[in-house]
Scaffold this motif. Structure first.
Motif, PDB file in Angstrom:
ATOM      1  N   SER A  44      -2.735   4.690 -15.127  1.00  0.00           N
ATOM      2  CA  SER A  44      -4.087   4.207 -14.816  1.00  0.00           C
ATOM      3  C   SER A  44      -4.203   2.715 -15.100  1.00  0.00           C
ATOM      4  O   SER A  44      -4.829   1.972 -14.337  1.00  0.00           O
ATOM      5  N   LYS A  45      -3.569   2.279 -16.192  1.00  0.00           N
ATOM      6  CA  LYS A  45      -3.607   0.845 -16.520  1.00  0.00           C
ATOM      7  C   LYS A  45      -2.898   0.028 -15.441  1.00  0.00           C
ATOM      8  O   LYS A  45      -3.363  -1.048 -15.057  1.00  0.00           O
ATOM      9  N   LEU A  46      -1.761   0.526 -14.973  1.00  0.00           N
ATOM     10  CA  LEU A  46      -1.033  -0.172 -13.906  1.00  0.00           C
ATOM     11  C   LEU A  46      -1.871  -0.233 -12.630  1.00  0.00           C
ATOM     12  O   LEU A  46      -1.910  -1.253 -11.940  1.00  0.00           O
ATOM     13  N   LEU A  47      -2.539   0.876 -12.329  1.00  0.00           N
ATOM     14  CA  LEU A  47      -3.371   0.906 -11.121  1.00  0.00           C
ATOM     15  C   LEU A  47      -4.561  -0.032 -11.266  1.00  0.00           C
ATOM     16  O   LEU A  47      -4.937  -0.729 -10.320  1.00  0.00           O
ATOM     17  N   GLU A  48      -5.141  -0.076 -12.462  1.00  0.00           N
ATOM     18  CA  GLU A  48      -6.262  -0.994 -12.698  1.00  0.00           C
ATOM     19  C   GLU A  48      -5.819  -2.451 -12.524  1.00  0.00           C
ATOM     20  O   GLU A  48      -6.546  -3.271 -11.969  1.00  0.00           O
ATOM     21  N   GLU A  49      -4.614  -2.734 -12.985  1.00  0.00           N
ATOM     22  CA  GLU A  49      -4.058  -4.083 -12.831  1.00  0.00           C
ATOM     23  C   GLU A  49      -3.888  -4.414 -11.351  1.00  0.00           C
ATOM     24  O   GLU A  49      -4.191  -5.526 -10.912  1.00  0.00           O
ATOM     25  N   ALA A  72       0.843  -1.205   0.000  1.00  0.00           N
ATOM     26  CA  ALA A  72       0.000   0.000   0.000  1.00  0.00           C
ATOM     27  C   ALA A  72       0.877   1.253   0.000  1.00  0.00           C
ATOM     28  O   ALA A  72       0.642   2.199  -0.771  1.00  0.00           O
ATOM     29  N   ARG A  73       1.917   1.247   0.823  1.00  0.00           N
ATOM     30  CA  ARG A  73       2.827   2.408   0.862  1.00  0.00           C
ATOM     31  C   ARG A  73       3.510   2.606  -0.490  1.00  0.00           C
ATOM     32  O   ARG A  73       3.715   3.735  -0.932  1.00  0.00           O
ATOM     33  N   PHE A  74       3.867   1.504  -1.131  1.00  0.00           N
ATOM     34  CA  PHE A  74       4.511   1.559  -2.444  1.00  0.00           C
ATOM     35  C   PHE A  74       3.605   2.268  -3.446  1.00  0.00           C
ATOM     36  O   PHE A  74       4.040   3.146  -4.195  1.00  0.00           O
ATOM     37  N   TRP A  75       2.327   1.909  -3.449  1.00  0.00           N
ATOM     38  CA  TRP A  75       1.411   2.501  -4.432  1.00  0.00           C
ATOM     39  C   TRP A  75       1.097   3.951  -4.111  1.00  0.00           C
ATOM     40  O   TRP A  75       0.903   4.770  -5.023  1.00  0.00           O
ATOM     41  N   VAL A  76       1.052   4.299  -2.844  1.00  0.00           N
ATOM     42  CA  VAL A  76       0.818   5.712  -2.504  1.00  0.00           C
ATOM     43  C   VAL A  76       2.016   6.547  -2.985  1.00  0.00           C
ATOM     44  O   VAL A  76       1.846   7.630  -3.557  1.00  0.00           O
ATOM     45  N   ASP A  77       3.211   6.014  -2.797  1.00  0.00           N
ATOM     46  CA  ASP A  77       4.409   6.688  -3.293  1.00  0.00           C
ATOM     47  C   ASP A  77       4.359   6.811  -4.828  1.00  0.00           C
ATOM     48  O   ASP A  77       4.708   7.860  -5.387  1.00  0.00           O
ATOM     49  N   PHE A  78       3.881   5.782  -5.493  1.00  0.00           N
ATOM     50  CA  PHE A  78       3.717   5.799  -6.949  1.00  0.00           C
ATOM     51  C   PHE A  78       2.741   6.912  -7.364  1.00  0.00           C
ATOM     52  O   PHE A  78       2.986   7.649  -8.326  1.00  0.00           O
ATOM     53  N   ILE A  79       1.649   7.032  -6.653  1.00  0.00           N
ATOM     54  CA  ILE A  79       0.664   8.086  -6.957  1.00  0.00           C
ATOM     55  C   ILE A  79       1.294   9.463  -6.754  1.00  0.00           C
ATOM     56  O   ILE A  79       1.152  10.354  -7.592  1.00  0.00           O
ATOM     57  N   ASP A  80       2.020   9.627  -5.648  1.00  0.00           N
ATOM     58  CA  ASP A  80       2.683  10.913  -5.369  1.00  0.00           C
ATOM     59  C   ASP A  80       3.639  11.292  -6.491  1.00  0.00           C
ATOM     60  O   ASP A  80       3.695  12.447  -6.904  1.00  0.00           O
ATOM     61  N   LYS A  81       4.411  10.303  -6.942  1.00  0.00           N
ATOM     62  CA  LYS A  81       5.431  10.627  -7.938  1.00  0.00           C
ATOM     63  C   LYS A  81       4.851  10.666  -9.349  1.00  0.00           C
ATOM     64  O   LYS A  81       5.003  11.634 -10.068  1.00  0.00           O
ATOM     65  N   LYS A  82       4.201   9.585  -9.740  1.00  0.00           N
ATOM     66  CA  LYS A  82       3.835   9.430 -11.146  1.00  0.00           C
ATOM     67  C   LYS A  82       2.499  10.083 -11.493  1.00  0.00           C
ATOM     68  O   LYS A  82       2.414  10.863 -12.444  1.00  0.00           O
ATOM     69  N   VAL A  83       1.450   9.714 -10.752  1.00  0.00           N
ATOM     70  CA  VAL A  83       0.120  10.254 -11.084  1.00  0.00           C
ATOM     71  C   VAL A  83       0.116  11.771 -10.889  1.00  0.00           C
ATOM     72  O   VAL A  83      -0.365  12.519 -11.745  1.00  0.00           O
ATOM     73  N   LYS A  86     -11.238  15.874 -18.676  1.00  0.00           N
ATOM     74  CA  LYS A  86     -12.107  15.437 -19.778  1.00  0.00           C
ATOM     75  C   LYS A  86     -12.524  16.639 -20.633  1.00  0.00           C
ATOM     76  O   LYS A  86     -12.374  16.616 -21.859  1.00  0.00           O
ATOM     77  N   THR A  87     -13.021  17.686 -19.996  1.00  0.00           N
ATOM     78  CA  THR A  87     -13.465  18.853 -20.761  1.00  0.00           C
ATOM     79  C   THR A  87     -12.290  19.758 -21.105  1.00  0.00           C
ATOM     80  O   THR A  87     -12.239  20.355 -22.181  1.00  0.00           O
ATOM     81  N   PHE A  88     -11.359  19.797 -20.231  1.00  0.00           N
ATOM     82  CA  PHE A  88     -10.256  20.741 -20.266  1.00  0.00           C
ATOM     83  C   PHE A  88      -9.150  20.318 -21.244  1.00  0.00           C
ATOM     84  O   PHE A  88      -8.529  21.140 -21.907  1.00  0.00           O
ATOM     85  N   ALA A  89      -8.919  18.994 -21.331  1.00  0.00           N
ATOM     86  CA  ALA A  89      -7.790  18.527 -22.155  1.00  0.00           C
ATOM     87  C   ALA A  89      -8.156  17.302 -22.991  1.00  0.00           C
ATOM     88  O   ALA A  89      -7.271  16.597 -23.470  1.00  0.00           O
ATOM     89  N   ASN A  90      -9.465  17.089 -23.165  1.00  0.00           N
ATOM     90  CA  ASN A  90      -9.915  15.969 -23.990  1.00  0.00           C
ATOM     91  C   ASN A  90      -9.296  14.635 -23.545  1.00  0.00           C
ATOM     92  O   ASN A  90      -8.781  13.865 -24.348  1.00  0.00           O
ATOM     93  N   PHE A  91      -9.301  14.424 -22.245  1.00  0.00           N
ATOM     94  CA  PHE A  91      -8.649  13.243 -21.663  1.00  0.00           C
ATOM     95  C   PHE A  91      -9.701  12.271 -21.141  1.00  0.00           C
ATOM     96  O   PHE A  91     -10.664  12.668 -20.488  1.00  0.00           O
ATOM     97  N   SER A  92      -9.500  10.985 -21.427  1.00  0.00           N
ATOM     98  CA  SER A  92     -10.435   9.990 -20.902  1.00  0.00           C
ATOM     99  C   SER A  92      -9.743   8.655 -20.713  1.00  0.00           C
ATOM    100  O   SER A  92      -8.877   8.270 -21.500  1.00  0.00           O
ATOM    101  N   ILE A  93     -10.115   7.947 -19.642  1.00  0.00           N
ATOM    102  CA  ILE A  93      -9.580   6.592 -19.465  1.00  0.00           C
ATOM    103  C   ILE A  93     -10.714   5.561 -19.558  1.00  0.00           C
ATOM    104  O   ILE A  93     -10.509   4.391 -19.275  1.00  0.00           O
ATOM    105  N   GLU A 125       1.093   9.389 -20.357  1.00  0.00           N
ATOM    106  CA  GLU A 125       1.626   8.824 -19.106  1.00  0.00           C
ATOM    107  C   GLU A 125       0.497   8.458 -18.151  1.00  0.00           C
ATOM    108  O   GLU A 125       0.488   7.383 -17.557  1.00  0.00           O
ATOM    109  N   LEU A 126      -0.458   9.369 -18.033  1.00  0.00           N
ATOM    110  CA  LEU A 126      -1.536   9.151 -17.068  1.00  0.00           C
ATOM    111  C   LEU A 126      -2.379   7.930 -17.446  1.00  0.00           C
ATOM    112  O   LEU A 126      -2.871   7.212 -16.563  1.00  0.00           O
ATOM    113  N   ILE A 127      -2.529   7.689 -18.739  1.00  0.00           N
ATOM    114  CA  ILE A 127      -3.243   6.472 -19.164  1.00  0.00           C
ATOM    115  C   ILE A 127      -2.412   5.237 -18.805  1.00  0.00           C
ATOM    116  O   ILE A 127      -2.950   4.238 -18.315  1.00  0.00           O
ATOM    117  N   GLU A 128      -1.102   5.341 -18.974  1.00  0.00           N
ATOM    118  CA  GLU A 128      -0.226   4.218 -18.614  1.00  0.00           C
ATOM    119  C   GLU A 128      -0.313   3.929 -17.119  1.00  0.00           C
ATOM    120  O   GLU A 128      -0.454   2.782 -16.693  1.00  0.00           O
TER     121      GLU A 128
END
Lengths: 219, 219
Positions: A133-138, A96-107, A169-176, A128-131
Motif C-alpha cells: 500500500s505504501k508503494l502504491l501510495e508513492e 500502468a501494465r507494470f502496476w496492474v501486474d504488481f497488484i495481481d501478484k503482490k496485493v 478491518k473487522t475480520f483481521a484488525n487490519f488498517s492502512i 506485506e499488504l501495508i508495504e
C-alpha cells in the motif's frame, strides 16, 4: 457500436470480475451478465476458458477474452471512445501494465494470506499488504487517480482489492489509515463513482463467498 | 529514430533477457548491452527496478521499462516500423497476451521444476511441460509462427524456453519430439532467424548459470 453481443461470465464477489464490470460501466457498454456457480461451472465457461475455467470471461460476438487485465485492455482497444482507460503514451502505458501486474501478484497474494490463514501467516500478509500500500501510495503521489485526473487501468485493477481492506478491518484488525492516508482518500474517491459503486460487491457477499470457498477447500 | 539512448540491463543465460534481445534485433534497434552479475547487482539495476531488482530492464532515454513481456510491447509501440511484433487486431492481440502470460506461468513454472528438483518432482515438471507443449502446438496449428506468417510476440516469448528443452534432453531425459512434431519444427524455424540465433545463449552458458544458481541457493 450497434449489434454488438457482449456477455460477461462472472461471479459477483470476485475482484477480477469486478474489474471487468467497472470497465464495461466506464465505457457505457450494455452486456448480458451471466453468473457462474464456481462449484458447478457452466458448459459455456468450460468451453470459453478451457485452460483455466476461471471467471471473468468477456464474450464479444462469440469470441472469448479471458483474464481481467486483458479484458480491460481489450475493452479499451475495441470501444475507443472516452474515457480512455489506458494512457496513450507508450511509457505511461507500460507503467500502468507494470502496476496492474504488481497488484495481481503482490496485493492479491498478500490478501489471500489474510483470508486463508491465521496467526503468524496472517500477520505476514498484513505486514506485506501495508508495504504494498505504501508503494502504491508513492506511485499515486498527489494525483487524483493513478490514471491522473481520471480513473484508469490501475485504478480499476486496484479498487476491488481496496474494497477488501474494509472487510479486513473487522475480520483481521487490519488498517492502512495511519500509514496511507492518500491511498485511503483515493479509495473513497473511486467508490463515489457510479461505475465503481454499482460494480463492487457488498461486504456481506464477499464474506459469504469466503465462507463458501473455505468450505469447498475443506478448511 | 535518431538520438535514442537505449540500454539493456541483461544477464546472458536468462530466457527473459533473451526475449528483450530478440525484440531489439527484430526491430533493428541499436543498444548498449550491460551485463549484470546477479550475485552482486549494479546500483543502476537497483535504481531502475527497485521493486524487483530483476533483469531485463530496458532503459530508453533514461526511463526504465521492466518485465520482459512489457518490454516487447513497449518496443513494438515505440518503434512502429516493420516487423510488427503484436497483431493489429485487438482480439488477436489479446490472445497473444494470453499465451505469453501462459508461458510465464506454466512453461516457466514447469521448467523450473525440471531444473531445480530431482526424482518425482522433476518427473511432474516433465509431464506438465509435455502437456503445455501440446496445448501450444494446438494453438500454433498449421501456421509457420504463432504470429502467423511472421515471428511475433508469442514466438519471441516462447523460443528462449524452447531452447532449454534441448538441454533438458541430455540433462533430464526430456523430449517432445514424439508428441509435438509441429512445435519442434517451429522451434527449428525460429532458430534459423538471425535475430534468434544471435540472441540465444549457448547451452554451455545456460548450464554454467544453472550450476552457479544452485550454488547461490545452497543446493
Amino acid at each position: 457500436m450497434a449489434n454488438e453481443e457482449v456477455v460477461l461470465l462472472d461471479y459477483w464477489p470476485s475482484p477480477f470480475g469486478t474489474r471487468a464490470r467497472i470497465a464495461l460501466e466506464e465505457k457505457g457498454i450494455e452486456y448480458d451478465h451471466k453468473y457462474e456457480d464456481l462449484a458447478n461451472k457452466s458448459p459455456l465457461l468450460v468451453k470459453m476458458n478451457p485452460l483455466y475455467q476461471t471467471i471473468p470471461v468477456l464474450i464479444h460476438n462469440g469470441k472469448p477474452v479471458c483474464e481481467s487485465g486483458l479484458i480491460i485492455e481489450y475493452i479499451d482497444e475495441v470501444w475507443k471512445g472516452e474515457p480512455s482507460l489506458l494512457p496513450s503514451d507508450p511509457y505511461q502505458r507500460s507503467k500502468a501494465r507494470f502496476w496492474v501486474d504488481f497488484i495481481d501478484k503482490k496485493v492479491h497474494g498478500s490478501s489471500r494470506k489474510i483470508w486463508m490463514s491465521r496467526g503468524e501467516d496472517q500477520e505476514t500478509g498484513k505486514k506485506e499488504l501495508i508495504e504494498w500500500s505504501k508503494l502504491l501510495e508513492e506511485e499515486l503521489g498527489d494525483k487524483l487517480y493513478f490514471g491522473d485526473s481520471e480513473m484508469g487501468f490501475v485504478d480499476i485493477a486496484l479498487i476491488p482489492f481496496f474494497n477488501w481492506f474494509n472487510i479486513f478491518k473487522t475480520f483481521a484488525n487490519f488498517s492502512i489509515e495511519a500509514e496511507c492516508p492518500k491511498l485511503v482518500a483515493w479509495g473513497k474517491r473511486c467508490m463515489e463513482k457510479d461505475s465503481v459503486s454499482k460494480s463492487l460487491p457488498h461486504q456481506e457477499q464477499i464474506y459469504e463467498a469466503y465462507l463458501e470457498f473455505k468450505k469447498r477447500l475443506g478448511m
